[in-house]
Each structure stands twice: as C-alpha cells, then as structure tokens.
Design a protein around this motif. Structure first.
Motif, PDB file in Angstrom:
ATOM      1  N   UNK A  60       0.822  -1.209   0.000  1.00  0.00           N
ATOM      2  CA  UNK A  60       0.000   0.000   0.000  1.00  0.00           C
ATOM      3  C   UNK A  60       0.857   1.260   0.000  1.00  0.00           C
ATOM      4  N   UNK A  61       2.029   1.187   0.629  1.00  0.00           N
ATOM      5  CA  UNK A  61       2.931   2.344   0.636  1.00  0.00           C
ATOM      6  C   UNK A  61       3.402   2.646  -0.787  1.00  0.00           C
ATOM      7  N   UNK A  62       3.817   1.595  -1.493  1.00  0.00           N
ATOM      8  CA  UNK A  62       4.258   1.763  -2.877  1.00  0.00           C
ATOM      9  C   UNK A  62       3.140   2.311  -3.746  1.00  0.00           C
ATOM     10  N   UNK A  63       1.950   1.733  -3.584  1.00  0.00           N
ATOM     11  CA  UNK A  63       0.803   2.192  -4.374  1.00  0.00           C
ATOM     12  C   UNK A  63       0.534   3.676  -4.138  1.00  0.00           C
ATOM     13  N   UNK A  64       0.493   4.089  -2.874  1.00  0.00           N
ATOM     14  CA  UNK A  64       0.154   5.478  -2.541  1.00  0.00           C
ATOM     15  C   UNK A  64       1.173   6.453  -3.101  1.00  0.00           C
ATOM     16  N   UNK A  67       0.454  -0.078 -11.129  1.00  0.00           N
ATOM     17  CA  UNK A  67       1.511   0.323 -12.045  1.00  0.00           C
ATOM     18  C   UNK A  67       2.788   0.684 -11.315  1.00  0.00           C
ATOM     19  N   UNK A  68       3.889   0.681 -12.053  1.00  0.00           N
ATOM     20  CA  UNK A  68       5.205   1.043 -11.524  1.00  0.00           C
ATOM     21  C   UNK A  68       5.767   2.226 -12.291  1.00  0.00           C
ATOM     22  N   UNK A  69       6.501   3.056 -11.587  1.00  0.00           N
ATOM     23  CA  UNK A  69       7.198   4.159 -12.234  1.00  0.00           C
ATOM     24  C   UNK A  69       8.461   3.647 -12.918  1.00  0.00           C
ATOM     25  N   UNK A 126      -3.688 -14.217  -3.386  1.00  0.00           N
ATOM     26  CA  UNK A 126      -2.858 -13.322  -4.198  1.00  0.00           C
ATOM     27  C   UNK A 126      -3.754 -12.527  -5.134  1.00  0.00           C
ATOM     28  N   UNK A 127      -3.942 -11.250  -4.849  1.00  0.00           N
ATOM     29  CA  UNK A 127      -4.878 -10.448  -5.630  1.00  0.00           C
ATOM     30  C   UNK A 127      -4.265  -9.884  -6.908  1.00  0.00           C
ATOM     31  N   UNK A 128      -2.941  -9.713  -6.938  1.00  0.00           N
ATOM     32  CA  UNK A 128      -2.316  -9.097  -8.114  1.00  0.00           C
ATOM     33  C   UNK A 128      -0.935  -9.688  -8.404  1.00  0.00           C
ATOM     34  N   UNK A 129       0.066  -9.360  -7.623  1.00  0.00           N
ATOM     35  CA  UNK A 129       1.423  -9.850  -7.865  1.00  0.00           C
ATOM     36  C   UNK A 129       2.339  -8.766  -8.381  1.00  0.00           C
ATOM     37  N   UNK A 130       2.567  -7.730  -7.555  1.00  0.00           N
ATOM     38  CA  UNK A 130       3.369  -6.587  -7.993  1.00  0.00           C
ATOM     39  C   UNK A 130       4.816  -6.985  -8.288  1.00  0.00           C
ATOM     40  N   UNK A 131       5.348  -7.974  -7.579  1.00  0.00           N
ATOM     41  CA  UNK A 131       6.735  -8.377  -7.838  1.00  0.00           C
ATOM     42  C   UNK A 131       6.900  -8.896  -9.268  1.00  0.00           C
ATOM     43  N   UNK A 132       5.840  -9.476  -9.815  1.00  0.00           N
ATOM     44  CA  UNK A 132       5.906  -9.929 -11.213  1.00  0.00           C
ATOM     45  C   UNK A 132       6.111  -8.743 -12.147  1.00  0.00           C
TER      46      UNK A 132
END
Length: 407
Positions: free
Chosen positions: A15-19, A203-205, A317-323
């Motif tokens: 959540x920190x990364x998302x925010x 998403x990622x920057x 596992x709702x998404x998988x941001x590490x992927x």
C-alpha cells in the motif's frame, strides 16, 4: 482540486508503494493531496520518503476497533473479551468513527476522497470514512479502493455487515481493486452490486527500476558464487501462503538438473517463520544452494541481477506486484495460477504460469529458462513490452484520476 487519500493501516508493504506511486504519477500537477491515516501507520514514512511532489500528512488519533485489537492481542484474557463482544462492540466503534470522521473531513475541506483499503472489509475506519464523507453536503461520492481479495462475513455478523455494506454502497461511486480476480471476489458481499465494482491494474514508475548501479550490491560476489552461477529469486513475506514449501520442492528438481543454480529468498518474516523455511531447506538437502536473506532494502538491485523470478503463491494473491517489477527489469517470471497472477503473467509473454500444486511443470519451466539464455532474453523483452502496455504508473494514475473526477 484538493484530494484526500484515507487509509487505516498497521503495516508497511504494497500500500505504501501504491500510494506514493499514485501521487507521483498523478496527471494533474495543480491537484493537491492530503494523506489522512491512523497514527500507528508506520508506512507513512515510506510514502513521505518516496514522494516527488507535495503532499500534506494528517493523522487521526481516535482508537479504531482494529487498533483496539492490536492492543488487546498482547493480553489473552482482554483479547477473548474483545472477540466475545465483537458482534456489538465493533459496530459501536464504527458508528463513532463515522461521527468523528465527518467532522474531520469538514475541517479538511477536500474536494474528492479516495479511500485506500488493504482488503475488503479491511479496516473498518475505511468503511466509516466512505459513509462519513457521504453525509457531507455537496460532496461527490467517494472512491473505495481495496487491494486484497474480499472476504465473506461470519454468520453471527452477517446482518450487521450487510447493513454497513448497504449504507456504504449508497455513499460510494465505485469500489475499485487491482485485478479482475479481486473484483470478482467481491461477489461474497451480497449487499454490494456487481456493477459497483471495477479494477485498475497496479503500475510502476519507470524510475523505480534502474539497472545495476556501480558500487551497488553484487550478488555473486557477496555470496562467493561463481560468475556463471544462475540465480533464481523469490520476493515475498515468509507467510506460508506465499508458497515457500512449493518453491523449494521445485527448486530441488532445478538444482538436480542445473548444479550451478542458486535460489535467493528475500522478504519480511519473524524468526519463527524464517526458521520454519530453513527446516524445509535442510530437509530437502539444499543447504548452500538456497540463501534465506530476510528483508533487503536493495531487493530491486538483486532482482536486476537475477535470471528468473519465482512466485509460488498458494492463495490470497490479488495481483502480484513483484511480477511487474521483474517484467520492468526484463527478468522472466514463473508463477502459479492463483488469484490475479494469471492476469499479470501470461504464458509466453514474460514468463509462464502453472497450477499451484504442479511442482514438476513449475520446475520444468524454470529449468528451460535457466538452460536457454536466448529464451530468457526473449521472455524478458516480452515481459518488458507487457509492462509498458499494461502496468505503468502513468496508466494507473490516469485511470484513477478519471474515476475520481468524473461526475
């Protein structure tokens, strides 16, 4: 426009990364942000450190029901009393939260409200925030964002939960989550209609995934590995549902086929959790081939040097941001078909997915990628293309902005 981001959170994490990513990539530079969080939210410091644009930080000090739980868990008797009283006590707390938050929102004078909830129902203060905001005059309905799979209510709170959900639905424009699988999971909440739920992929920057920098960590050097060592990496907490046992069984097969392969395991975990995984390593005879690193602040540097990312989630596992982080660094992924993972990792487009109990198939994909450098590079490039198409921070922030600002 002044946008309030509201959360109730007691941990550091995704959540920190998302925010921080959402604020940094927000398309309108004239908009102003206020992050309103519980006093115990340690992740606020993480968000603050990662921000590249202005954001006000405000904390609320009232005790929530979840906050009370964090206190009473230290005492078995008090915790038992809290749980026994929860069918009534929890909703008394929620009613109080609605009253206090309505006043706080009025003082902050925001134009829009985006609630960032770890799951659903998640933090009751998050639900109270949506209801409280809806009681303010001349305010558009809020957006309720949740990040984990929704869970059903217990039989003894079903009536209360349905009532809270129904009230929140009236005050909420849309419930938005991180994947189609997570959106579908909301079907267990019968008072929330399907047409009120949607999803926006995280998403990622681009700036978050630099290549290995001079003077940074060198995995092979740091672990005294040969230069030709092939590296598999796991980035996850040491919780059993992340699939450590499954991945270790698969890596046993990988190690037998490719002696120069090593497996790095990184993530948060307490001593007991890490010790349990170490016993699995010892039992499979993988000592010296598997390296349990705990949490690493340079995890992205390690990922940039790895040959394959292994994701073995068994549930939740709702998404998988590490992927996505791997795809952004052109590292192929092998994952399990759990929750939202198949939406991120599509076979042949940056990696492969297997059934969560198919150790042989999983190991075979990892072996093929490690043996075939051309295949690794090809899948890495395809994964990077998929990241650019579906998982950039700019695309994510734009979709949230459209949801929040549309009438």
């Amino acid at each position: 426009m002044k946008i309030i981001l509201f959360t109730e959170n007691y941990y550091r994490g995704g959540l920190d990364t998302f925010t921080a990513t959402l604020i940094n990539a927000w398309p309108d530079q004239d908009d102003e942000f206020t992050l309103l969080s519980n006093r115990e939210y340690s992740g606020a410091d993480v968000v603050r450190a990662r921000l590249r644009r202005a954001c006000s930080f405000v904390t609320y000090d009232f005790v929530t029901y979840a906050g009370l739980g964090h206190i009473t868990r230290k005492n078995r008797i008090l915790n038992a009393l809290r749980l026994a009283a929860s069918p009534l006590l929890r909703y008394l707390f929620l009613a109080h939260e609605v009253i206090v938050l309505r006043k706080l929102f009025s003082e902050l004078q925001g134009d829009r409200l985006l609630i960032i909830n770890g799951g659903y129902p998640g933090g009751d203060a998050c639900r109270a925030a949506g209801i409280a905001w809806g009681f303010l005059p001349d305010k558009p309905c809020s957006i309720h964002n949740f990040h984990s799979l929704a869970t059903s209510s217990r039989f003894y709170t079903k009536a209360q939960e349905n009532a809270v959900d129904a009230m929140l639905v009236k005050k909420t424009k849309v419930f938005v989550t991180v994947s189609k699988a997570a959106a579908t999971s909301m079907s267990v909440r019968k008072a929330i209609p399907e047409d009120k739920v949607t999803f926006v992929y995280n998403g990622l920057e681009r700036s978050e995934h630099p290549s290995l920098t001079a003077g940074g960590a060198d995995v092979r050097r740091d672990f005294a590995l040969n230069k030709d060592a092939l590296l598999c990496l796991m980035l996850a907490t040491y919780h059993p549902h992340k699939g450590h046992t499954f991945l270790l069984k698969a890596f046993r097969r990988v190690s037998d086929a490719i002696p120069q392969a090593h497996f790095l395991v990184c993530g948060y975990g307490n001593e007991e959790e890490i010790a349990a995984v170490q016993r699995e390593v010892d039992g499979l005879g993988l000592d010296g081939k598997v390296h349990l690193l705990g949490f690493r602040s340079d995890a992205m540097e390690l990922l940039a040097q790895s040959d394959v990312l292994m994701v073995g989630s068994q549930e939740f596992e709702s998404f998988g941001l590490t992927c996505v982080e791997a795809m952004a660094r052109r590292v192929p992924v092998v994952a399990t078909r759990v929750g939202g993972l198949p939406e991120v990792v599509v076979d042949g487009e940056g990696g492969f997915c297997t059934e969560r109990n198919d150790v042989d198939s999983y190991a075979a994909h990892v072996i093929n990628l490690l043996r075939d450098e051309k295949l690794r590079k090809e899948q890495g490039e395809k994964g990077f293309s998929r990241y650019l198409q579906h998982f950039t921070a700019q695309r994510m922030a734009l979709e949230y902005a459209e949801l929040l600002k549309s009438e």
